[in-house]
Scaffold this active site. Structure first.
Site, mmCIF file in Angstrom:
data_model
loop_
_atom_site.group_PDB
_atom_site.id
_atom_site.type_symbol
_atom_site.label_atom_id
_atom_site.label_comp_id
_atom_site.label_asym_id
_atom_site.label_seq_id
_atom_site.Cartn_x
_atom_site.Cartn_y
_atom_site.Cartn_z
ATOM 1 N N LYS A 53 0.841 -1.201 0.000
ATOM 2 C CA LYS A 53 0.000 0.000 0.000
ATOM 3 C C LYS A 53 0.882 1.259 0.000
ATOM 4 C CE LYS A 53 -3.689 -2.656 2.000
ATOM 5 N NZ LYS A 53 -4.394 -3.181 3.173
ATOM 6 N N GLN A 97 -4.922 -1.781 9.450
ATOM 7 C CA GLN A 97 -4.748 -3.112 8.869
ATOM 8 C C GLN A 97 -5.313 -4.184 9.811
ATOM 9 O OE1 GLN A 97 -3.336 -3.766 5.681
ATOM 10 N NE2 GLN A 97 -4.142 -5.793 6.124
ATOM 11 N N ASP A 120 -11.523 1.969 3.532
ATOM 12 C CA ASP A 120 -11.802 0.535 3.398
ATOM 13 C C ASP A 120 -13.303 0.274 3.253
ATOM 14 O OD1 ASP A 120 -9.573 -1.131 3.317
ATOM 15 O OD2 ASP A 120 -9.209 -0.957 5.475
#
Ligand code: NAD
Length: 284
Positions: A53, A97, A120
């Site tokens: 990322k 994460q 997300d």
């Protein structure tokens, strides 16, 4: 039949290059997208994802802010960091994460992220917007899957779509995106009776069960488009949820693992971050 390979790596490169051009235009008008990436603990797979990322951010010109916290971080400490990032004007997107260490309740963290920075699309606000067909951010993995479905040339409208897996991050939102394009959608899970029969109905089959090579060629309708979301590590090798050798004999198009959905997920995250920045500046 030998299936067309839906090359996620190539498609994701194209999307990232478009985003790079877009970000350089945005910078000319004073919009500087920024993404905070929070990693708690030492999970090696999570470290790999976070690094990918960061690399994607660098390529596109998104500023990335990395927070690597120790395994023993408390929920309170993480909530405080999220609150700081919510208030930070340089941070347009916040990515925590997953999975988190067991002392931290993931839901509490997700619910604390400002929905307009929730790139997300895991916050219930964003899940609701996806559900009602009016998303702010598209969920990254399912959106990446849709890009690859489009790449196959198939029109989703009216097609039998089967999603194997009902998780909150893949299966359920995937079903919503297929539905939004007028597919006739069936969601399968671990209690589904006659999974093989249901999968065999699919014109578009999305596998997200987390079981290596679980979907065999014999479970696939000839000519179907098969998208493999699975990432399973077997003796240091990455394999999907679909048995590629047998499936590619039957399908008309199929994604490889690696190089299929994985890179698309990251490209979609980048797209959401750029969108978050535009949204922020449009409200400022
Ligand atoms: P999960 O474990 O949360 O969910 C798995 C789902 O599969 C469950 O809903 C379960 O009901 C279903 N399932 C399990 N056994 C089954 C069976 N025998 N028959 C039918 N359904 C069954 O997993 P997840 O987070 O949805 O991830 C699924 C896979 O996708 C994993 O391999 C994961 O690593 C991978 N993944 C990949 C990406 C990517 O970017 N490519 C992103 C997220 C997840």
């Amino acid at each position: 039949m030998s299936a067309k390979i839906l090359n996620g790596k190539e498609v994701s490169e194209r999307i990232k290059t478009e985003l790079k051009d877009k970000v350089s235009e945005l910078k000319k008008i004073g919009i500087f997208p920024g993404l905070a990436v929070v990693l708690v603990g030492n999970d090696p797979a999570s470290r790999v994802y976070v690094n990918s990322k960061k690399r994607a951010c660098e390529f596109i010109g998104i500023e990335s802010f990395e927070y690597a916290l120790p395994e023993e971080t408390t929920e309170k400490q993480l909530l405080e960091l999220v609150a700081e990032l919510n208030a930070d004007k340089k941070v347009n997107g916040i990515l925590v994460q997953l999975p988190l260490p067991e002392q931290i309740n993931e839901e509490n963290i997700i619910n604390t992220i400002n929905p307009l920075k929730d790139v997300d699309a895991f916050h219930p606000f964003n899940v609701g917007r996806i559900m009602t067909g009016n998303p702010v951010f598209l969920p990254c993995t399912p959106a990446g899957v849709m890009e690859l479905v489009h790449e196959s040339g198939i029109d989703v409208k009216g097609k039998e779509c089967v999603v194997a897996g009902r998780s909150n991050i893949v299966g359920k939102p995937q079903a919503m995106l297929l539905l939004a394009e007028h597919g006739t959608v069936t969601i399968c899970h671990s209690r589904t009776v006659n999974l093989e029969e249901v999968c065999k109905r699919a014109d578009i089959l999305v596998a997200a069960v987390g079981k290596p090579e679980f979907i065999k060629g014999s479970m696939i309708k000839p000519g179907a488009v098969v998208i493999d979301v699975g990432i399973n590590r077997i003796n240091g090798k990455i394999v999907g949820d679909v048995e590629f050798a047998s499936a590619s004999e039957v399908a008309s198009a199929i994604t490889p693992v690696p190089g299929g959905v994985g890179p698309m997920t990251i490209a979609m995250l980048m797209k959401n971050t750029v969108k978050a920045a535009e949204l922020y500046y449009s409200r400022a």
